[in-house]
Design a protein around this motif. Structure first.
Motif, short mmCIF file in Angstrom:
data_model
loop_
_atom_site.label_atom_id
_atom_site.label_comp_id
_atom_site.label_asym_id
_atom_site.label_seq_id
_atom_site.Cartn_x
_atom_site.Cartn_y
_atom_site.Cartn_z
N TYR A 359 1.05 -10.89 -9.35
CA TYR A 359 1.08 -11.19 -7.93
C TYR A 359 1.62 -9.97 -7.19
O TYR A 359 2.29 -9.11 -7.78
CB TYR A 359 1.98 -12.39 -7.65
CG TYR A 359 1.52 -13.67 -8.31
CD1 TYR A 359 0.67 -14.55 -7.64
CD2 TYR A 359 1.94 -14.01 -9.59
CE1 TYR A 359 0.25 -15.73 -8.24
CE2 TYR A 359 1.53 -15.19 -10.20
CZ TYR A 359 0.68 -16.05 -9.51
OH TYR A 359 0.26 -17.21 -10.11
N GLY A 360 1.33 -9.88 -5.88
CA GLY A 360 1.80 -8.74 -5.12
C GLY A 360 2.27 -9.11 -3.73
O GLY A 360 1.79 -10.08 -3.13
N LEU A 361 3.23 -8.34 -3.22
CA LEU A 361 3.72 -8.48 -1.85
C LEU A 361 3.64 -7.12 -1.19
O LEU A 361 4.04 -6.10 -1.77
CB LEU A 361 5.17 -8.96 -1.83
CG LEU A 361 5.50 -10.29 -2.49
CD1 LEU A 361 7.01 -10.53 -2.46
CD2 LEU A 361 4.77 -11.44 -1.80
N LYS A 362 3.12 -7.07 0.04
CA LYS A 362 3.13 -5.85 0.85
C LYS A 362 4.31 -5.97 1.81
O LYS A 362 4.34 -6.84 2.68
CB LYS A 362 1.82 -5.72 1.63
CG LYS A 362 1.74 -4.48 2.52
CD LYS A 362 1.57 -3.21 1.71
CE LYS A 362 1.17 -2.04 2.62
NZ LYS A 362 2.20 -1.69 3.61
N LEU A 363 5.32 -5.11 1.61
CA LEU A 363 6.57 -5.24 2.34
C LEU A 363 6.67 -4.20 3.46
O LEU A 363 6.15 -3.08 3.35
CB LEU A 363 7.75 -5.07 1.38
CG LEU A 363 7.80 -6.06 0.20
CD1 LEU A 363 9.03 -5.80 -0.66
CD2 LEU A 363 7.76 -7.50 0.69
N ILE A 364 7.35 -4.58 4.52
CA ILE A 364 7.64 -3.68 5.64
C ILE A 364 9.10 -3.88 6.03
O ILE A 364 9.77 -4.80 5.57
CB ILE A 364 6.73 -3.94 6.87
CG1 ILE A 364 6.87 -5.41 7.34
CG2 ILE A 364 5.29 -3.59 6.57
CD1 ILE A 364 6.17 -5.68 8.66
N GLY A 365 9.55 -3.00 6.90
CA GLY A 365 10.93 -3.10 7.38
C GLY A 365 11.64 -1.77 7.22
O GLY A 365 11.21 -0.89 6.46
#
Length: 522
Positions: A359-365
């Protein structure tokens, strides 16, 4: 009632596996996985545990899977035991009557395919040993001194040392097959022996089934007529016809040698007919052993002749900037083969050349380019009141902000052995990470550098995010993201996992490549 499964069934099973694995209607994949082996066993690297074969364990193999590589027709070959010719070694000779009560000499093998009766030379030419110097004085043969290098169709000696060996040339291993399928203990056989024009000369040379090539001397006899005489046209009796031998009598009126002059055809048993050949039986009759060739003759069917009941499956795992499914920076400790896995959210077989099982998450911040996550550590998201999604970190890319993870049932209500936990931290449900949490939830993800968020604007159902541009450079992510969330490209728990190998863990680096060779023994 006594019964056996014959070697021919094993050879057939190997043939059928190759046919299935190379068929366009099937999809076979190799896979790598298990980034956290020491969670299963603290001594994993020193002593990897034997894989377990159960449906529950199969689910665990899927849970810990990282990525898959499609197996193509050029990645599968039948292989046989590898015996590299070495001067001074006494090899077995081909005999169709090797058994528990009539073992191979000198190895003592109790069946033909366990004997060392064929070799590969330094130029990757393969030969079968038809005579290993066996005679009454050397009942277990003699050391081989001359390396065979010829490609003549008829059997012959390899040199002039007088070691007594007779070799039959079969084939030369192709350079491409050497790179993929040659190993310490196994070597490939041609995949198209029955039809290949490259092998036609050897195959067609075995034109007559039951054509004799070798007769050995068990007892030289005594007082056999006139000394130093040669008898020609001595017939070989049996269920075949046309075979004739030449017998040389030495100065002591004993048999010095016997050679096949005409091979005849149709023999499944035979004996030298001295009387019909005009050879005196002497005061002690000589004893000969007529060696019966395999069905069709030597070279007609190399799979049967050499015992091709093993299959080698090859995969090259290397990094691909346009499809980075095989992660770097973390460990892999398991490889395997799966038959007909399905594509994610589909009932059709997976067809991608490479596929991610993570699974994957595209993170920002703020700080996502410096954020760190503990490999194999936990990553969590509050998805609603009293509900937390939890996963194990496999990799995090500070450039793209992509975090890849898998969901471990031992982090919720179940231990790695499947038993229930008492009062688990995250309850008994393995919640999915989401871009649309319910009341009380958020898209925030905690890291070692602070709180980041799922980039819910990255990718839509109609236009999923597959790459990102940073400083005019395109970075491919290897998976499709919708609202910052990516699912595996393969449907977990689909297909059949048919091979698993637990290995000491290795940590993959950016410039690393693995050649994986899996031997399937039938």
């Amino acid at each position: 009632m006594s019964a056996i499964i014959t070697d021919q069934l094993r050879i057939l099973n190997a043939k059928n596996f190759v046919s299935a694995a190379t068929s366009s209607v099937n999809s076979y994949y190799s896979f790598v996985g298990l980034p956290n082996p020491t969670n299963y066993s603290s001594t994993w690297d020193a002593n990897p545990p034997s894989p377990k074969d159960s449906f529950d364990q199969e689910d665990d193999y899927w849970d810990t899977m990282i990525a898959l590589k499609k197996i193509t027709a050029s990645d599968v070959r039948r292989v046989v035991s590898k015996h590299t010719w070495t001067s001074g070694i006494t090899y077995d000779m081909y005999r169709g009557d090797i058994s528990r009560t009539n073992t191979a000499k000198p190895s003592g093998a109790t069946n033909l395919y366990s004997a060392k009766y064929f070799i590969v030379n330094e130029d990757f030419k393969v030969y079968i040993c038809l005579q290993n110097g066996t005679d009454p004085e050397n009942v277990s043969g003699r050391p081989s001194l001359d390396q065979p290098t010829f490609t003549d169709l008829e059997p012959k000696a390899a040199g002039d040392s007088g070691d007594g060996y007779i070799w039959k040339y079969l084939f030369t291993i192709k350079p491409g097959d050497i790179a993929k399928f040659d190993s310490t203990n196994f070597m490939p056989v041609p995949d198209d022996w029955e039809t290949s024009t490259a092998n036609a000369a050897v195959r067609d040379n075995a034109s007559s089934s039951g054509q004799l090539k070798i007769i050995t001397i068990t007892n030289r006899g005594a007082g056999i007529g006139t000394a130093n005489r040669t008898y020609t046209g001595v017939p070989v009796s049996g269920d075949g016809s046309g075979a004739e031998a030449t017998i040389v009598i030495n100065n002591d009126s004993k048999v010095e040698s016997i050679n096949i002059a005409k091979g005849g055809s149709g023999y499944t048993y035979g004996s030298v007919d001295l009387v019909s050949g005009g050879v005196p039986t002497g005061t002690t009759s000589p004893i000969f052993n007529v060696i019966i060739p395999p069905q069709g003759g030597h070279g007609a069917d190399i799979y049967r002749e050499l015992g091709a009941n093993n299959v080698l499956v090859y995969s090259k795992i290397e990094n691909d900037i346009e499809n980075p499914d095989f992660i770097t920076g973390n460990q892999i400790a398991r490889i395997g083969v799966v038959e007909n896995p399905e594509a994610y959210d589909s009932t059709s077989n997976l067809t991608l050349s490479k596929a991610s099982a993570l699974y994957g998450l595209k993170l920002i911040g703020a700080g996502y380019t410096t954020a760190t996550f503990d490999l194999d550590g936990q990553v969590t998201q509050t998805v609603g009141v009293g509900s937390t999604a939890v996963g194990r970190v496999v990799s995090y890319d500070q450039t793209t902000g992509v975090l890849k993870y898998w969901q471990d049932k031992s982090l919720v209500g179940f231990n790695t052995n499947g038993s229930l936990k008492t009062d688990p931290t995250y309850g008994y449900s393995l919640h999915a990470f989401t871009a649309t949490p319910t009341t009380g939830g958020s898209v925030n993800i905690a890291s070692n550098e602070g709180t980041l968020g799922i980039d819910t604007n990255f990718g839509t159902t109609g236009s999923p995010g597959i790459s990102t541009v940073i400083n005019n450079r395109t970075y491919y992510l290897g998976q499709s993201f919708t609202q910052g969330i990516s699912n595996p490209e393969v449907k977990k728990y689909s297909g059949n996992i048919i091979y698993v190998d637990n290995r000491p863990a290795i940590t993959r680096s950016a410039n690393q490549r693995e050649d994986i060779k899996v031997i399937l023994q039938f």
